[in-house]
Design a protein around this motif. Structure first.
Motif, mmCIF file in Angstrom:
data_model
loop_
_atom_site.group_PDB
_atom_site.id
_atom_site.type_symbol
_atom_site.label_atom_id
_atom_site.label_comp_id
_atom_site.label_asym_id
_atom_site.label_seq_id
_atom_site.Cartn_x
_atom_site.Cartn_y
_atom_site.Cartn_z
ATOM 1 N N ALA A 175 -25.124 -12.672 25.076
ATOM 2 C CA ALA A 175 -25.537 -11.397 25.579
ATOM 3 C C ALA A 175 -25.734 -11.785 26.953
ATOM 4 C CB ALA A 175 -26.903 -10.923 25.153
ATOM 5 N N ALA A 176 -26.275 -12.952 27.640
ATOM 6 C CA ALA A 176 -26.276 -13.125 29.090
ATOM 7 C C ALA A 176 -24.938 -13.096 29.726
ATOM 8 C CB ALA A 176 -26.817 -14.360 29.298
ATOM 9 N N MET A 177 -24.023 -13.674 29.085
ATOM 10 C CA MET A 177 -22.449 -13.625 29.253
ATOM 11 C C MET A 177 -21.771 -12.545 29.632
ATOM 12 S SD MET A 177 -21.065 -16.447 26.471
ATOM 13 C CE MET A 177 -19.403 -16.341 26.904
ATOM 14 N N GLN A 178 -22.523 -11.292 29.167
ATOM 15 C CA GLN A 178 -21.894 -10.051 29.537
ATOM 16 C C GLN A 178 -22.354 -9.475 30.798
ATOM 17 O OE1 GLN A 178 -19.786 -9.251 27.077
ATOM 18 N NE2 GLN A 178 -20.603 -11.103 26.118
ATOM 19 N N LEU A 179 -23.212 -10.228 31.587
ATOM 20 C CA LEU A 179 -24.092 -9.662 32.741
ATOM 21 C C LEU A 179 -22.774 -9.761 33.887
ATOM 22 C CD1 LEU A 179 -26.230 -8.611 34.578
ATOM 23 C CD2 LEU A 179 -26.870 -11.208 34.946
ATOM 24 N N PRO A 180 -21.758 -10.733 33.895
ATOM 25 C CA PRO A 180 -20.859 -10.592 35.285
ATOM 26 C C PRO A 180 -19.938 -9.349 34.707
ATOM 27 C CG PRO A 180 -21.149 -12.844 34.354
ATOM 28 C CD PRO A 180 -21.997 -12.091 33.427
ATOM 29 N N ARG A 181 -19.596 -8.977 33.711
ATOM 30 C CA ARG A 181 -18.701 -7.826 33.202
ATOM 31 C C ARG A 181 -19.288 -6.505 33.640
ATOM 32 N NH1 ARG A 181 -17.721 -10.603 28.064
ATOM 33 N NH2 ARG A 181 -15.513 -11.498 28.215
ATOM 34 N N LEU A 182 -20.802 -6.506 33.552
ATOM 35 C CA LEU A 182 -21.256 -5.212 33.828
ATOM 36 C C LEU A 182 -21.613 -4.979 35.193
ATOM 37 C CD1 LEU A 182 -24.351 -5.413 30.877
ATOM 38 C CD2 LEU A 182 -22.141 -4.233 31.105
ATOM 39 N N LEU A 183 -21.842 -6.403 35.893
ATOM 40 C CA LEU A 183 -21.708 -5.905 37.401
ATOM 41 C C LEU A 183 -20.411 -5.582 37.998
ATOM 42 C CD1 LEU A 183 -23.877 -9.256 38.100
ATOM 43 C CD2 LEU A 183 -24.742 -6.783 38.259
ATOM 44 N N TRP A 184 -19.443 -6.281 37.542
ATOM 45 C CA TRP A 184 -18.104 -5.751 37.949
ATOM 46 C C TRP A 184 -17.638 -4.321 37.780
ATOM 47 C CZ3 TRP A 184 -15.450 -7.995 41.782
ATOM 48 C CH2 TRP A 184 -15.565 -9.104 42.047
ATOM 49 N N LEU A 185 -18.044 -4.087 36.462
ATOM 50 C CA LEU A 185 -17.967 -2.614 36.016
ATOM 51 C C LEU A 185 -18.635 -1.692 36.970
ATOM 52 C CD1 LEU A 185 -16.918 -0.470 34.287
ATOM 53 C CD2 LEU A 185 -19.013 -0.844 32.971
ATOM 54 N N MET A 186 -19.959 -1.976 37.513
ATOM 55 C CA MET A 186 -20.829 -1.059 38.353
ATOM 56 C C MET A 186 -20.090 -1.072 39.870
ATOM 57 S SD MET A 186 -24.733 -2.099 37.272
ATOM 58 C CE MET A 186 -25.469 -1.016 38.291
ATOM 59 N N VAL A 187 -19.545 -2.234 40.106
ATOM 60 C CA VAL A 187 -18.843 -2.271 41.358
ATOM 61 C C VAL A 187 -17.621 -1.562 41.148
ATOM 62 C CG1 VAL A 187 -17.484 -3.630 43.017
ATOM 63 C CG2 VAL A 187 -19.649 -4.600 42.115
ATOM 64 N N PHE A 188 -16.685 -1.587 40.537
ATOM 65 C CA PHE A 188 -15.467 -0.849 40.247
ATOM 66 C C PHE A 188 -15.791 0.728 40.015
ATOM 67 C CE2 PHE A 188 -13.383 -5.127 39.021
ATOM 68 C CZ PHE A 188 -12.478 -5.023 40.217
ATOM 69 N N TYR A 189 -16.930 0.855 39.323
ATOM 70 C CA TYR A 189 -17.301 2.173 39.070
ATOM 71 C C TYR A 189 -17.576 3.062 40.309
ATOM 72 C CZ TYR A 189 -19.551 6.433 36.929
ATOM 73 O OH TYR A 189 -19.971 7.734 36.486
ATOM 74 N N SER A 190 -18.503 2.219 41.194
ATOM 75 C CA SER A 190 -18.833 2.748 42.329
ATOM 76 C C SER A 190 -17.799 3.076 43.139
ATOM 77 C CB SER A 190 -19.844 1.745 43.010
ATOM 78 O OG SER A 190 -20.971 1.653 42.346
ATOM 79 N N VAL A 191 -16.791 2.079 43.267
ATOM 80 C CA VAL A 191 -15.557 2.305 44.138
ATOM 81 C C VAL A 191 -14.900 3.563 43.592
ATOM 82 C CG1 VAL A 191 -13.400 1.307 44.728
ATOM 83 C CG2 VAL A 191 -15.271 -0.224 44.761
ATOM 84 N N PHE A 192 -14.503 3.568 42.313
ATOM 85 C CA PHE A 192 -14.004 4.693 41.657
ATOM 86 C C PHE A 192 -14.525 6.161 42.044
ATOM 87 C CE2 PHE A 192 -13.600 7.696 38.190
ATOM 88 C CZ PHE A 192 -12.128 7.789 38.108
ATOM 89 N N ILE A 193 -15.772 6.086 41.962
ATOM 90 C CA ILE A 193 -16.710 7.376 42.281
ATOM 91 C C ILE A 193 -16.311 7.783 43.772
ATOM 92 C CG2 ILE A 193 -18.771 8.349 42.500
ATOM 93 C CD1 ILE A 193 -18.155 8.467 39.876
ATOM 94 N N PHE A 194 -16.396 6.792 44.600
ATOM 95 C CA PHE A 194 -16.189 6.933 45.982
ATOM 96 C C PHE A 194 -14.861 7.621 46.362
ATOM 97 C CE2 PHE A 194 -14.666 5.457 50.203
ATOM 98 C CZ PHE A 194 -15.622 6.294 51.164
ATOM 99 N N ILE A 195 -13.776 6.864 45.705
ATOM 100 C CA ILE A 195 -12.317 7.192 45.667
ATOM 101 C C ILE A 195 -12.214 8.603 45.175
ATOM 102 C CG2 ILE A 195 -9.684 6.494 45.311
ATOM 103 C CD1 ILE A 195 -10.584 3.775 45.561
ATOM 104 N N GLY A 196 -12.832 8.791 43.971
ATOM 105 C CA GLY A 196 -12.602 9.954 43.374
ATOM 106 C C GLY A 196 -13.191 11.202 44.266
#
Length: 573
Positions: free
Chosen positions: A285-306
């Protein structure tokens, strides 16, 4: 009341959904990776142990074929020290724990450990299944606790034959601690565990000490009675290892001592048992934390670009709407201009007819007066009964009526509005029609017209009515320009080249003033002082250009003006 926009609520809900999906599939991916790691490790571990056990299993067979050992076991020779030393040498060379020989009663008569304090010499192991089964002719691989050493070992045994009769048994013991102590050789990763489970579900070997000689399975009374009778574990009774076993996403998982493991199992080829490797996935479960953080970063960039793209798209859409509105307005204005142009052309036609009206009236009045005279004469001839002369008068009257009809029909045809229709037309016919319309003006101005002398097969690709309008306008202007000239002549020249036809209309007037040559085709420019709007030549030029042609004006070196009309003789693509 604080109001949250729907777009923000949707974006947050979408982020939560993506986080859940990413966590879920990321966890499945990591579990599958751990399962693949466990499969690889159990395969490598099995290969190593199988190779080692197959090597040890071959030693008893080799010893049973040794003549010296056969004679010793058959009591033919009593060289105890040489046999014991031989067994000790084999034991050291092979890495086995002990090698010994039992007679037909199960007593140890020779052993590799004959010089140690825990020597097997004199001990009786007839109760051991590996002795009974080997004496019965089987090749045995058997796990048990040592009676003297209390150490766990795997026993390989095989009968010694002499003249087809079993005279003893060779037994070899391998201490399983040999495999447990060398983790690097076993190639098991840190945080993972392995265990070897026997058919009675007891763990014979494991890198985890608390699991040894215990079981993950609850043993019933029958299983415990069988273990007690076999005395494989002497007086020890296997305990139960507390754990939870379950499957998730088709992956076998274990929870032992608050740790979560993914397992993979594989049977050994040379020993009736099953090897299992457990890979620790407690931190999955703890191994998913980096994935979730990267997802939030990419999602924020995607929202900004969108958001930026949507803002640009909204501006672009607004621009397109403005452009569309402007295009519609341009189309409407163009249509209005085209309608005005059509009306202007029609007005020019009517203006030309108005200019020719005096001559046309004269052309019509002459036949009418002649008809009136001939009709009066016809009445007198009819009374006198001169039918032949009467018939001649009627034929003349018919010709005069036809002449008036042609004049009126040509004017009607010339004056009616029409849409642009480009067709191939004989140039001579178009020029003759224009001359018929302008005939009265030419007569009135006392202009001599040299009849066109060119091939009647020459065609031009034009709209007949509009082209006749241009010819009428140019011929009328030429006639009016020669009113004060001493010589009044109008003639035509035609040249054909490169699928083009050039028609020249040449008069003998004073020509065009030099300052007027550049402005003669401009709207509302006129050289006439009394009448004319200055639109005739401008409209004529536009009409000729709509045929993909050209209209130009020049002064002839010998005097007079020359208007040149260049047209195509074929339809242009």
């Amino acid at each position: 009341m604080f109001f949250i926009p729907k777009k923000i609520i949707f974006a947050v809900l979408l982020l939560l959904f993506l986080l859940v999906v990413t966590f879920w599939f990321g966890r499945i991916h990591d579990l599958e990776q751990a399962k693949a790691q466990a499969d690889l490790q159990v395969s490598q571990l099995n290969n190593y142990i199988d190779n080692e056990l197959s090597r040890f299993a071959a030693i008893p067979q080799l010893l049973t074929n040794n003549e010296l050992l056969i004679r010793f076991t058959n009591s033919e020779e009593q060289h105890f020290s040489s046999i014991n030393n031989y067994l000790a040498d084999v034991q050291k060379a092979s890495g086995a724990s002990d090698i010994y020989i039992l007679d037909t009663q199960g007593d140890v008569i020779a052993s590799s450990n004959w010089q140690t304090d825990y020597t097997f010499l004199g001990n009786n192991f007839s109760f051991r299944p590996y002795f009974k089964q080997a004496f019965a002719g089987e090749k045995v691989a058997y796990f048990a606790l040592g009676q003297r050493s209390k150490e766990r070992g795997i026993y390989f045994s095989q009968a010694i034959y002499h003249q087809g009769k079993a005279i003893g048994v060779v037994a070899l013991k391998v201490n399983v601690a040999k495999f447990e102590n060398d983790r690097s050789l076993l190639n098991t990763a840190k945080g993972s565990h392995f265990y070897l489970q026997l058919p009675d579900n007891v763990i014979a070997m494991s890198d985890e000490p608390s699991w040894r000689l215990n079981s993950f399975v609850e043993l019933d009374i029958t299983a415990r009675r069988d273990i007690k009778q076999r005395r494989a574990y002497l007086d020890y009774q296997p305990g139960i290892i507390a754990h939870q076993h379950f499957e998730s996403h088709d992956i076998e998982q274990f929870k032992i001592a608050q740790r979560l493991y993914v397992g993979a199992s594989q049977p050994l080829r040379h020993f009736n048992s099953k090897m299992t490797v457990l890979v620790d996935v407690s931190n999955v479960a703890a191994m998913q934390l980096p994935r979730l953080l990267w997802l939030m970063v990419f999602y924020s960039v995607f929202i900004f670009i969108g958001y930026s793209l949507l803002a640009r798209f909204a501006g672009y859409k607004k621009l397109l709407y403005s452009r569309h509105s402007l295009e519609l307005e341009v189309i409407e204005r163009t249509q209005a201009l085209e309608q005005a142009q059509t009306a202007l052309v029609q007005s020019a036609k009517l203006a030309t007819i108005g200019q020719l009206s005096a001559g046309i009236n004269h052309e019509i009045n002459q036949p009418l007066c002649a008809m009136n005279a001939y009709l009066a004469s016809a009445k007198i001839l009819l009374k006198k009964g001169k039918h032949k002369a009467l018939h001649e008068n009627l034929v003349i009257i018919e010709g005069l009526v036809e002449r008036v009809h042609k004049i009126v029909a040509q004017l009607k045809h010339f004056s009616k509005p029409s849409e642009m229709q480009l067709r191939p037309h004989p140039l001579s016919a178009l020029l003759n029609n224009a001359l018929m319309i302008t005939q009265s003006q030419l007569k009135q101005d006392d202009v001599t017209v040299q009849p066109p002398s060119f091939d009647e097969n020459i065609v031009v690709w034009v709209d007949a009515l509009k082209f006749e309008q241009v010819l009428v306008n140019v011929i009328t202007n030429a006639s009016q320009a020669m009113q004060d000239a001493a010589t009044r002549q109008l003639h035509f020249e035609v040249e054909c080249f490169d699928e083009r036809v050039k028609l020249s209309i040449i008069d003998s007037g004073p020509g065009i003033e030099h300052h007027a040559l550049g402005a003669i085709f401009e709207p509302f420019y006129s050289t006439k002082s009394s009448n004319g709007l200055g639109l005739g030549l401008s409209i004529s030029k536009q009409i000729i250009e709509s045929f993909n042609g050209s209209l130009s004006a020049h002064n002839c070196p010998t005097g007079g003006a020359q208007f040149i009309i260049s047209l195509s003789s074929k339809q242009e693509p």
